[in-house]
Design a protein around this motif. Structure first.
Motif, PDB file in Angstrom:
ATOM      1  N   ARG A 183      -6.075  -5.496   2.261  1.00  0.00           N
ATOM      2  CA  ARG A 183      -6.361  -5.427   0.799  1.00  0.00           C
ATOM      3  C   ARG A 183      -7.595  -5.746   0.757  1.00  0.00           C
TER       4      ARG A 183
ATOM      5  N   VAL B  15      -5.479  -0.948  -1.067  1.00  0.00           N
ATOM      6  CA  VAL B  15      -5.008  -1.466   0.308  1.00  0.00           C
ATOM      7  C   VAL B  15      -5.181  -0.033   1.089  1.00  0.00           C
TER       8      VAL B  15
ATOM      9  N   SER C 162       8.542  -1.615  -0.680  1.00  0.00           N
ATOM     10  CA  SER C 162       7.475  -2.690  -1.167  1.00  0.00           C
ATOM     11  C   SER C 162       8.263  -3.323  -2.086  1.00  0.00           C
ATOM     12  N   ALA C 163       7.723  -4.736  -2.510  1.00  0.00           N
ATOM     13  CA  ALA C 163       8.410  -5.427  -3.705  1.00  0.00           C
ATOM     14  C   ALA C 163       7.544  -4.935  -4.982  1.00  0.00           C
TER      15      ALA C 163
ATOM     16  N   TYR D 270       8.065   9.725   1.782  1.00  0.00           N
ATOM     17  CA  TYR D 270       6.607  10.612   1.895  1.00  0.00           C
ATOM     18  C   TYR D 270       7.083  11.777   2.610  1.00  0.00           C
TER      19      TYR D 270
ATOM     20  N   GLN E   7      -4.299   3.452  -0.157  1.00  0.00           N
ATOM     21  CA  GLN E   7      -3.068   3.340  -1.274  1.00  0.00           C
ATOM     22  C   GLN E   7      -3.834   3.030  -2.553  1.00  0.00           C
TER      23      GLN E   7
ATOM     24  N   PHE F  72      -4.654   1.547   4.731  1.00  0.00           N
ATOM     25  CA  PHE F  72      -4.121   1.586   5.939  1.00  0.00           C
ATOM     26  C   PHE F  72      -4.460   2.300   7.084  1.00  0.00           C
TER      27      PHE F  72
ATOM     28  N   PHE G 153       8.713  10.068   5.831  1.00  0.00           N
ATOM     29  CA  PHE G 153       8.393   8.538   6.109  1.00  0.00           C
ATOM     30  C   PHE G 153       9.134   7.988   4.798  1.00  0.00           C
TER      31      PHE G 153
ATOM     32  N   VAL H   1       4.944  -6.415  -7.482  1.00  0.00           N
ATOM     33  CA  VAL H   1       3.831  -7.361  -6.801  1.00  0.00           C
ATOM     34  C   VAL H   1       2.774  -6.376  -6.217  1.00  0.00           C
ATOM     35  N   ASP H   2       1.581  -6.629  -6.119  1.00  0.00           N
ATOM     36  CA  ASP H   2       0.673  -5.814  -5.524  1.00  0.00           C
ATOM     37  C   ASP H   2       0.641  -5.956  -4.375  1.00  0.00           C
ATOM     38  N   THR H   3       1.438  -5.275  -3.396  1.00  0.00           N
ATOM     39  CA  THR H   3       1.427  -5.674  -2.012  1.00  0.00           C
ATOM     40  C   THR H   3       1.781  -4.176  -1.121  1.00  0.00           C
ATOM     41  N   PRO H   4       1.164  -4.391   0.046  1.00  0.00           N
ATOM     42  CA  PRO H   4       1.123  -3.090   0.711  1.00  0.00           C
ATOM     43  C   PRO H   4       2.409  -2.483   0.815  1.00  0.00           C
ATOM     44  N   LEU H   5       2.496  -1.185   1.065  1.00  0.00           N
ATOM     45  CA  LEU H   5       3.804  -0.477   1.646  1.00  0.00           C
ATOM     46  C   LEU H   5       3.959  -0.760   3.057  1.00  0.00           C
TER      47      LEU H   5
ATOM     48  N   PHE I 294       5.859   0.850   6.265  1.00  0.00           N
ATOM     49  CA  PHE I 294       6.351   2.103   6.555  1.00  0.00           C
ATOM     50  C   PHE I 294       7.332   2.369   7.840  1.00  0.00           C
TER      51      PHE I 294
END
Lengths: 110, 113
Positions: free
Chosen positions: A106, A88, B93-94, B36, A37, A90, B89, B97-101, B103
């Motif tokens: 991460r 990140v 996410s938030a 996606y 990602q 996955f 898909f 904020v660098d957060t993972p998606l 799914f």
């Protein structure tokens, strides 16, 4: 039980180090993937394995090497880490009824 | 526990009609949503996104609707074309904020000519 588990969840390491990210699925799926990602939350496929055989190998540096010891595991080993590898990552698996993604790892390279 | 749910594993639609793909989420911290599209043997490609400050985003034949109170979003494709046949898909996410998606499991859309 987590269906697709990735470890570690967070990984901070120095440039030049070698590190591995592990992925395990307990769904009995034959196909597994690694995705990266980017900062815009776009997903890029890196590798795909079907029953331990490499199916898709997108243009990623040779420093990235997937390893599938059995069809439930697909690990990602990265040599000589660079700053640009920070992202990140996955893992996902595919079965008859859809895809299941891991929660992501991460990786921060400093 | 699934935070992003796509309850329909598959959907068949006739060419020219509307395709509606649904997605529900549970985490109230999510404020950015993406769709996606994935063809066989390829990775998912970004299609369209929406932030929680909007309730609709349109891009050509694709429109995403967000109902925050119901924690529900949907992707409308109109008119549907055979080339739209793929797995879709939903991800959340938030934003900021660098957060993972996170799914959903995907919905396989088949557009029949």
């Amino acid at each position: 039980d987590t269906a697709v588990s990735q470890t570690p969840k967070y990984l901070v390491t120095q440039m030049g180090n070698d590190k591995s990210i592990k992925c395990e699925q307990n769904l009995g799926h034959d196909t597994m993937y690694w995705y990266k990602q980017d900062s815009k939350k776009f997903l890029k496929i890196m590798f795909s394995y079907n029953n331990k055989e490499l199916i898709i190998n997108e243009t990623v540096p040779n420093r990235f090497s997937p390893k599938s010891p059995d069809k439930a595991h697909l690990n990602l080993h990265i040599n000589s880490l660079e700053l640009g590898d920070s992202a990140v990552y996955f893992c996902a698996s595919q079965g008859m009824y859809g895809y299941t993604f891991g929660s992501g790892t991460r990786l921060t390279v400093v | 526990d699934q935070q992003v749910k796509q309850n329909s594993p598959s959907l068949s639609v006739q060419e020219g009609r509307i395709s509606i793909l649904n997605c529900d989420y549970t985490n109230s911290m999510f404020d950015y949503f993406l769709w996606y599209k994935k063809y066989p043997a390829e990775g998912p490609t970004f299609l369209i996104s929406i932030s929680s400050i909007k309730d609709k985003n349109e891009d050509g034949r694709f429109t995403v609707f967000l109902n925050k109170s119901a924690k529900h979003l949907s992707l409308h494709i109109v008119p549907s074309q055979p080339g739209d046949s793929a797995v879709y898909f939903c991800a959340a996410s938030a934003r900021g904020v660098d957060t993972p998606l996170v799914f959903g499991k995907g919905t396989r859309l088949s557009v029949i000519a």
